[in-house]
Enzyme design. Structure first.
Site: not given
Length: 373
Positions: A139, A165, A167, A193, A218, A243, A267, A295
């Site tokens: 990430s 991934k 952000k 995400d 996400e 999420d 998670k 995570g």
């Protein structure tokens, strides 16, 4: 039953700042718990709670207060004092407690780890799974510019990560995705995400991400916007992953019924522990919804337990369980590093499978509280 619960707040320096749409961290504020049962066996657990209610409604001080003032008294009232406490006993004692999954899950997981260590049973076996190498992704936080982003991604790919991934947030979305796709090609599994940074009014903008062949997008909208997520998913463009919207088994089932979740990021700390995580996995598997293990910059405690969970068959997408060196120069347990195939493997010891480095825990501790039952 005589038992001791120790809650420790750790300050864990990160290798590099980690920035998302919610803010930036340079030091990870971590709450860990150790539960020592009447046989003298100690189990460990880690919370995903932050210092402030940024991602989740719960936060570290609130979790500690809930455990001390609500959950431990319930255990004292509701369990058989003649036998060591079990995770099932914790679950029954907390059955009428609304919400508070981070607090409930922290205590349940610490008790579960002690229970499994007492019986010399690895968490993988308890989950009725099979140990296997787990493909993991990385990430990538939001840097200051595109050149830095490309440098970071290139370094992670050289390290062996098989999925990236990114952000994203308003103003940092199309350009970084395009830059990474152009620099590293169409074969790179790439996902984004948003951490709730957009609204359903942004669906036309988010639809423009379809051209980049992403694995998923996400949590683009606020956790309560299930209908907005369902509307985005109904386009049948980039798959929509939930999420923060999934805090419980009921949340997962509702999202699936509404068509708002093509994928779910599980998670364990967020949903109340590994027993609930297994239930969510089973429901998703039965409904053909793939899952991956998310995570929260875990230490060795959470990383080891998440690897065990990710061995279940529904975890078909690479998880956010990066190597230790991705986040920490020094950890509170053994280091996890990628193998030649870009995978990590759950440790084979009892419980979560690792021995916690007590000296390191002491070194990083900034606050501690000891409670007895």
């Amino acid at each position: 039953m005589s038992a001791t619960l120790e809650l420790r707040r750790l300050a864990m320096p990160l290798v590099r700042p980690f920035r998302t749409s919610k803010g930036e961290e340079t030091v990870r504020d971590v709450l860990v718990a150790s539960w020592t049962d009447s046989d003298g066996v100690t189990g460990w657990a880690e919370s995903a709670a932050d210092a402030e209610p940024t991602y989740f409604p719960e936060y570290i001080d609130g979790v500690r207060q809930t455990i001390e003032q609500v959950l431990l008294p319930l255990l004292a009232e509701g369990v058989d004092s003649a036998e060591p406490l079990t995770a099932g006993g914790v679950r029954r004692a907390f059955a009428e407690v609304p919400g508070n999954p981070l607090a409930r899950g922290l205590l349940e997981t610490a008790v579960l780890d002690a229970e499994l260590r007492r019986h010399r049973m690895p968490l993988v076996d308890f989950l009725c799974s099979t140990r296997r190498p787990i493909r993991v992704g990385v990430s990538v936080g939001i840097p200051g510019d595109l050149d830095t982003l490309l440098s970071w991604v290139g370094g992670y790919l050289e390290d062996g990560y098989r999925r990236v991934k990114l952000k994203i947030q308003p103003g940092w979305d199309l350009a970084p995705v395009r830059a990474v796709r152009e620099a590293f090609g169409d074969d790179l599994p790439l996902q984004v995400d948003a951490n709730q940074a957009y609204t359903p009014a942004d669906i036309p903008l988010l639809s423009r991400l379809d051209e980049f062949g992403l694995v998923l997008i996400e949590q683009p909208f606020a956790r309560h916007e299930l209908l907005g997520h369902a509307k985005l998913a109904a386009r049948r463009g980039t798959p929509v992953c939930l999420d923060e919207s999934v805090l419980s088994l009921d949340d997962a089932m509702t999202a699936i019924r509404l068509g708002g979740a093509d994928v779910i990021n599980i998670k364990p700390s967020r949903v109340g522990g590994y027993l609930t995580s297994r239930q969510i996995h089973d429901v998703c598997l039965a409904n053909g919804v793939p899952v991956f293990c998310g995570g929260t910059l875990e230490t060795a405690i959470g990383r080891a337990a998440n690897l065990a969970l990710a061995t279940l068959p529904g975890f078909t997408l690479p998880g956010d369980i990066s190597a230790t060196s991705r986040y920490y120069a020094a950890d509170i347990g053994p280091s996890f590093e990628l193998d030649a195939d870009g995978c990590l493997t759950a440790p084979s010891g009892p419980g979560v499978g690792i021995e916690v480095d007590l000296d390191a825990v002491e070194e990083f501790t900034v606050e501690s509280t000891t409670l007895t039952l």
